[in-house]
Design an enzyme around this catalytic site. Structure first.
Site, PDB file in Angstrom:
ATOM      1  N   THR A  50      40.497  31.799  53.716  1.00 21.31           N
ATOM      2  CA  THR A  50      39.399  31.256  52.913  1.00 21.31           C
ATOM      3  C   THR A  50      39.443  29.735  52.928  1.00 21.31           C
ATOM      4  O   THR A  50      40.520  29.154  53.019  1.00 21.31           O
ATOM      5  CB  THR A  50      39.569  31.764  51.471  1.00 21.31           C
ATOM      6  OG1 THR A  50      39.308  33.162  51.481  1.00 21.31           O
ATOM      7  CG2 THR A  50      38.658  31.085  50.479  1.00 21.31           C
ATOM      8  N   GLY A 102      35.118  39.245  45.994  1.00 14.14           N
ATOM      9  CA  GLY A 102      36.386  38.690  45.516  1.00 14.14           C
ATOM     10  C   GLY A 102      36.172  37.610  44.473  1.00 14.14           C
ATOM     11  O   GLY A 102      35.117  37.531  43.821  1.00 14.14           O
ATOM     12  N   HIS A 111      44.788  36.535  46.997  1.00 13.63           N
ATOM     13  CA  HIS A 111      44.356  37.925  46.798  1.00 13.63           C
ATOM     14  C   HIS A 111      43.383  37.981  45.623  1.00 13.63           C
ATOM     15  O   HIS A 111      43.770  37.937  44.456  1.00 13.63           O
ATOM     16  CB  HIS A 111      45.599  38.771  46.537  1.00 13.63           C
ATOM     17  CG  HIS A 111      45.369  40.218  46.739  1.00 13.63           C
ATOM     18  ND1 HIS A 111      46.291  41.046  47.323  1.00 13.63           N
ATOM     19  CD2 HIS A 111      44.313  41.004  46.429  1.00 13.63           C
ATOM     20  CE1 HIS A 111      45.809  42.270  47.370  1.00 13.63           C
ATOM     21  NE2 HIS A 111      44.620  42.272  46.825  1.00 13.63           N
TER      22      HIS A 111
HETATM   23  N1  ASP Z   1      40.262  34.959  47.672  1.00 16.65           N
HETATM   24  C1  ASP Z   1      39.611  35.555  48.798  1.00 16.65           C
HETATM   25  C2  ASP Z   1      39.117  36.917  48.411  1.00 16.65           C
HETATM   26  O1  ASP Z   1      39.828  37.646  47.769  1.00 16.65           O
HETATM   27  C3  ASP Z   1      40.500  35.720  49.994  1.00 16.65           C
HETATM   28  C4  ASP Z   1      41.271  34.494  50.394  1.00 16.65           C
HETATM   29  O2  ASP Z   1      41.389  33.551  49.637  1.00 16.65           O
HETATM   30  O3  ASP Z   1      41.775  34.480  51.519  1.00 16.65           O
HETATM   31  O4  ASP Z   1      38.018  37.260  48.792  1.00 16.65           O
END
Ligand code: ASP
Length: 318
Positions: free
Chosen positions: A183, A213, A236
């Site tokens: 991300t 997310g 996550h």
């Molecule tokens: N936070 C993002 C999600 O859960 C994933 C990430 O940060 O890589 O969609």
């Protein structure tokens, strides 16, 4: 003297260790982080707004196939891409976000459209792409978002049956060492004292379709308020949602008077880690102080302030 300004950005956090990296790949990440930092920082140095700077930095990372956002977005379980993004203006807490976009080349631009051209904060699925199309943003076919390494990651995840976030509330104990999140996000303080935050993601490999997310959820993955801080998270997402990470940091500063660094440490290490939330964030406060905390093995990160001699770019724990 020019008032202080600052930019910090991330390209994802997770299991990122030197043992899993080739020198070429490491160099490519470093170069991409430097380039995004340079382009966002140039906006600030030229007297531009924090909002423009974070959008600019995120745009650059969205267009880069290495990162899990825009062009390099991960695959869903069904083999599609569903992208989430958010942007927030610290001046007035205006915010815009999109979730589950599939066609817009730069989801961060669509998020800004939601903020500036609609009465809403969050648009999801076809409506998000539709708004982008109506306003003439570049749209792309599925092939544009195909990258071999993301496709291979999906095949591995499908074979192993892991990362089924719809079933799991905890990280698998046999965590795949290759698992990493990519991300992207940026936060800035401009010369006028305004803060802004932006985050963009493809989500998590093998996610169930329609899963959303933390990234596009204001207060969880993205937040900005001139009185406290601007935050962009990566990790996550289910855990970041449950810990309401970004707003919690702002609240600790506002209500308990904690410094940016203390508030970040408390949330990332004392609150998020105990519930199993792996990841990190980039943050800037009203004075232009920067914090880049994470509780994972690594986080692609970069920052530069007007007080610094040089840009800071790092990947692993120092
Ligand atoms: N936070 C993002 C999600 O859960 C994933 C990430 O940060 O890589 O969609």
């Amino acid at each position: 003297m020019t008032p202080s300004f600052a930019l910090a950005l991330h390209g994802g956090a997770g299991t990122i260790s030197p043992a899993l990296m080739t020198p070429e790949k490491e160099q490519a990440y470093q170069a991409a982080l430097h380039a995004a930092l340079r382009s966002g920082y140039a906006v600030l140095a030229g007297g531009g707004s924090a909002l423009d700077a974070v959008e600019q930095a995120v745009l650059r990372l969205e267009d880069h196939p290495l990162f899990n956002a825009g062009r390099g977005a991960v695959f869903t379980h069904e083999g599609h891409h569903e992208m989430d993004a958010a942007i927030m203006d610290g001046r007035n807490r205006a915010a815009g976000a999109v979730a589950g976009a599939r066609q817009v080349q730069n989801p961060i631009r669509a998020a800004r459209l939601v903020m500036e051209q609609t009465e809403h904060v969050l648009l999801a699925w076809p409506g998000a792409d539709e708004l982008a199309r109506e306003h003439g943003l570049p749209m792309q076919p599925d092939e544009y978002f195909f990258t071999q390494h993301r496709y291979d990651q999906l095949q591995e995840a499908l074979q192993e049956g892991r990362m089924r976030l719809d079933h799991s509330q905890a990280l698998p104990t046999d965590e795949d060492p290759k698992k990493k999140m990519g991300t992207v996000g940026a936060v800035a303080r401009d010369q006028h004292g305004n803060l802004a935050a932006a985050t963009s993601t493809g989500g998590m490999t093998n996610k169930r379709y329609s899963r959303i997310g933390d990234s596009p959820i204001i207060g969880s993955g993205t937040f900005a308020d001139n009185r406290t801080c601007a935050i962009s998270c990566t990790g996550h997402g289910e855990f970041f949602l449950r810990a309401v990470v970004a707003h919690d940091i702002s609240c600790l500063m506002e209500y308990r008077g904690l410094s940016l660094v203390e508030a970040c440490r408390m949330v990332v290490h004392d609150k998020l880690a105990p519930i199993g939330g792996e990841g990190g964030l980039v943050a800037v406060d009203a004075l232009g102080n920067v914090a880049l905390p994470f509780n994972s093995e690594g986080m692609y990160r970069a920052s530069q302030t007007s007080q610094d001699a040089a840009p800071f770019v790092a990947i692993y724990k120092s």
